[in-house]
Design an enzyme around this catalytic site. Structure first.
Site, PDB file in Angstrom:
ATOM      1  N   ASP A  98      31.466 -11.883 -21.975  1.00 42.63           N
ATOM      2  CA  ASP A  98      32.396 -12.267 -23.049  1.00 42.63           C
ATOM      3  C   ASP A  98      31.717 -12.339 -24.418  1.00 42.63           C
ATOM      4  O   ASP A  98      30.794 -13.115 -24.624  1.00 42.63           O
ATOM      5  CB  ASP A  98      32.966 -13.645 -22.671  1.00 42.63           C
ATOM      6  CG  ASP A  98      33.809 -14.298 -23.759  1.00 42.63           C
ATOM      7  OD1 ASP A  98      34.272 -13.605 -24.675  1.00 42.63           O
ATOM      8  OD2 ASP A  98      34.020 -15.531 -23.648  1.00 42.63           O
ATOM      9  N   HIS A 138      35.026 -20.575 -26.011  1.00 41.64           N
ATOM     10  CA  HIS A 138      34.066 -19.490 -25.774  1.00 41.64           C
ATOM     11  C   HIS A 138      32.663 -19.906 -26.197  1.00 41.64           C
ATOM     12  O   HIS A 138      32.486 -20.555 -27.224  1.00 41.64           O
ATOM     13  CB  HIS A 138      34.471 -18.235 -26.569  1.00 41.64           C
ATOM     14  CG  HIS A 138      35.807 -17.707 -26.176  1.00 41.64           C
ATOM     15  ND1 HIS A 138      35.983 -16.760 -25.206  1.00 41.64           N
ATOM     16  CD2 HIS A 138      37.051 -18.024 -26.614  1.00 41.64           C
ATOM     17  CE1 HIS A 138      37.277 -16.492 -25.065  1.00 41.64           C
ATOM     18  NE2 HIS A 138      37.947 -17.252 -25.914  1.00 41.64           N
TER      19      HIS A 138
END
Lengths: 556, 556
Positions: free
Chosen positions: B196, B369
């Protein structure tokens, strides 16, 4: 015709309140009126197809017999961009400092009205008397040179309007804000202050423009190839720093983008930009130098689709290509709404292989507006009796009001105005006495104000699901259908893949017509409404979309 | 029909590369294929009228005979939102953890395909063998519980796909990322890592979700009236913290907004949300409590026009009004593109008199994130031979690649893929061997993919300057004009103020027709083109606008 106005001061914001942009404030006393600034703003995303937005100046045209002058604080679009439109309806002299006037001249020339306009230069030392008003100005720091605030002497007392400002302790041109004049105003006593709220939400002090220069200098020293720097064309201080960095590091500078070329030329001609004779080169000369010997100074730091940098990134610029090995500096922070287009530009540049410097923390941009400590400093210099936060959206104005309270302004003396509010002071007593026409005039191409809510609503509708036009030819004599229904769609579905749907839509219209004519609905508007409703319903059931349906009946 | 595929591993990103959203990756080996994630993304601003965007799955439908299963990392729209569309064309089992499956079920039920779908729950301990693939998962931290990454065992070696992740050292539910499993994978040796990249540009560590809880708790203690908190409906951790803060401070919680109601209900039923029996109340019960005894938990933290908070701010919500004295917490950071709508919502709330907590520094939001240090940690846990940055725009992917190099991944072993690239590993040797169909399918209402470039171009055109329809009725026999030209415009000008312009336009069309018919242009398409060109030119000269001109000829 000559009306007599009572002797009281009124201050009316016509733009820049509850919004960023199109700044304009009117001051009236007795038979005299003056205006500070005449800006534009760029359209919100729901103003489809609109080019720019200017203030509604009905209030000024209604009062044109007493309008004595327009004073401009500085040469940014949100303070001068509305002038051409104002001067087309109103014959009124414009007062501004030299660089500001230079930029205004270019604008008026483009609009073909320079000759008929009366532009009067002022300096930090000027004092202009227009009827009851005596206007002087004081230097402030901002992201364009020659920025001033105004002290407006009225029979009720002095009103100070700051314009856009910051306090830069190490200004690029060495010219400091006129602290002595501001504090002297405060000492003598100021009736009201109208101050820039743009950065009222930011704590601390805005860094000096000079800090950007240091970063730019480092890049110019170390970049292996060309340096391409994009910034606001009007930021002459930054342009100056780019030119200095180039000169100190043996690079030539080519200017790209119409507004950058114009602004650099005006600033240079008027002496606001120091450039050694052989620093600037034409784009065509780029190839004569090694890549580490050149820099390009360009527009497009907001990713605007038609700007030079965006076109370079998309490889659609006629003269400049980006190569791997170029270093691109995006020396601005995103104006809200532009984040995505800037990101796209950065991605495109990186894909080509350019090194892109753009991060908030990279030191290539500082704001031209003062942060909270500077706004408080201004409040403490001026020490106004009444305070009106201007230039900002509601939350910024409110924050600025809080800052004013913190510096000691009485809470009841702070006025949160709306556009068109008449803020009146008579014999020392303030009140909001009423409201005048104020708002936004939308400019689309050559049209000024011919696009209103209905047109925008239609554009919105058309943009979402397109349009279906249904045409019928009917006999004038018999009322019978002679031809049609023909259905033509645009922006609705890809026709070749949706033939069945459109055929079925045709059958729905035909059946509806049949029914309506059997029911003896014989007026055309009844037929049209019936067709529109039936087709709209059918299309929604089939597609969950609501295109505009436009039935047209031709009579033969 | 049964084709034999050679024995090599291929990894094909079908979404989430060069973009944020619609994540999807296909893995194939021999006659077996699996997919990780099936997300959607929201349309760019130029995709007028489009509701959502999903990956083009031609590659999957072309390979449906070898497609064995879809594995989902977590229950966010950008990972599950495309599933209903995929499952309408492909019969394939879906593997996911319990909460993720619960959210998927709701989605499939809405689309009426829950019964025909095969949903298979997995846990941190599961191992699923599908042909050549053996898939197990490992827990990660993210802004929704039950998030996992996958370790995909293939004959070429293990490939790890992280899904969205951060490393939260004080997770709200006390459940840590499975460090042991990740490091064990690294110890055994990992062929490739797909990780990611969303926050690859952010230095440092992303703060713990728990830090938000402390801020929320303080507001719940001190707010004088109601607290209204808007956040992403899927952020169950944050919902949990709101509920805890309410319970500890004697407030009842009412849930507003369809997606928030749905997600809370699924999470509660599945045991992912601890709520005391009498904490939640219906909106209708709000009036039974004092204002400091209640809180509202709602959607709309991005200022989305139809969301609950936006409607409250605009006073168009059927059930909830905002009052002066309310405290509104906007617990999110703007997704790029939404800055302006959030600002507008904040301004509206403040105008009503609400206290709005929203600033970046106010501690009411952290990202889900991981930042740079976490991305490097993941790289050091997994120690992959090959690295593919995924989930991000180009500059994020590139930054992530730099981070990988910094942790010691060989630069030649980093693959910057594009959508549709076939990244192949055969006998340990990697290469990009080709490209398959990949891209975006636009969904508008019920239409999947029936809006393409032509339709979007027309919508864009219509949105900028509107449309003029010109209708003529012509005689089939004589070729003479029987009726018209009639001009009807929409979204062009405000008709009542532009009668003269439209009259003149009519004369231009009539004159053009006259000329063309004298020149014996007798085919209708020639006539139409002539009329379109003449009118377009005339309108541009008069207005500097280019509306769509649509000539229609009716034959009688």
């Amino acid at each position: 015709m000559s009306k007599n106005y009572s002797n009281k001061l009124s201050i009316v914001p016509l733009g820049g309140i509850g919004e960023i942009g199109k700044n304009m404030t009117a001051y009236a006393y007795g038979n005299d009126m003056i205006v500070v600034d005449a800006g534009l703003k760029f359209p919100d995303e729901e103003m489809l197809g609109i080019d720019i937005v200017i203030p509604d100046i009905s209030y000024l045209t209604d009062n044109k017999q007493r309008l004595r002058g327009i004073f401009i604080t500085h040469g940014h679009e949100d303070h001068i961009g509305g002038l051409p439109y104002v001067l087309k309806s109103l014959q009124v002299p414009v007062y501004a400092t030299r660089l500001t006037l230079g930029l205004i001249e270019g604008k008026l020339r483009e609009h073909g009205i320079l000759d008929q306009s009366k532009l009067i230069p002022i300096t930090n030392e000027s004092e202009v008397t227009l009827g009851h008003f005596k206007v002087s100005c004081f230097r402030v720091n901002h992201s364009i040179p020659d920025s001033v605030g105004f002290a407006i002497d009225t029979p009720e007392g002095v009103v100070v309007q700051t314009g856009d400002f910051k306090f830069d302790q190490t200004p690029v041109d060495g010219i400091h804000a006129d602290y002595a004049k501001m504090t002297a105003l405060g000492e003598r006593g100021v009736l009201a202050l109208l101050s820039d709220s743009t950065n009222a939400e930011r704590p601390g002090f805005t860094p000096s423009e000079r800090s950007v220069g240091a970063t730019i200098e480092r890049v110019f020293q170390t970049a292996p190839g060309r340096v391409i720097l994009a910034t606001f064309a009007s930021n002459i201080h930054r342009v100056q720093q780019v030119i200095r960095a180039a000169e100190r590091n043996g690079r030539k500078v080519a200017i790209v983008g119409r507004s950058m070329v114009n602004n650099v030329s005006v600033a240079k001609d008027l002496g606001y930009l120091e450039v050694e004779p052989d620093t600037l080169i034409e784009l065509e000369e780029l190839s004569r130098f090694e890549t580490h010997e050149v820099a390009l100074l360009t527009t497009g730091s907001q990713g605007e689709p038609m700007s030079a940098l965006t076109r370079m990134a998309r490889a659609t610029h006629r003269k400049v290509e980006i190569y791997s090995g170029d270093t691109v500096i995006i020396a601005s922070s995103p104006i809200p709404g532009n984040e995505k287009s800037i990101s796209r530009t950065i991605d495109l540049l990186q894909r080509i292989g350019a090194d892109v410097i753009y991060q908030p923390g990279s030191g290539v941009h500082v704001s031209g507006h003062g942060s909270q400590e500077e706004l408080k400093l201004m409040l403490n210099f001026i020490r106004p009796k009444y305070f009106v936060p201007v230039h900002g959206e509601f939350r910024m104005l409110r924050k600025h009001a809080e800052l004013a309270t913190a510096t000691g302004v009485n809470q009841d003396h702070i006025f949160m105005l709306e556009l068109g509010d008449v803020f009146e002071i008579q014999d020392g007593t303030p009140r909001v006495s009423g409201k005048v026409t104020a708002g936004a005039i939308l400019i689309d191409g050559l049209g000024v104000g011919d696009v209103g809510n209905i047109v925008l609503r239609d554009r919105k509708l058309l943009s979402q699901d397109g349009i279906l036009v249904v045409v019928l030819t009917m006999s004038k004599q018999t009322g019978q259908l002679l031809s049609g229904p023909d259905i033509i769609s645009r922006g609705f579905v890809y026709v070749r893949e949706s033939e069945e749907l459109l055929d079925e839509a045709n059958r729905v219209v035909a059946a509806t017509l049949q029914r309506l004519m059997t029911d003896r609905v014989s007026d055309w508007s009844g037929l049209k409404m019936g067709v529109r409703d039936a087709l709209t319903r059918f299309l929604y059931e089939q597609t969950r979309r609501r295109p505009m349906v436009l039935p047209i009946i031709m009579e033969v």
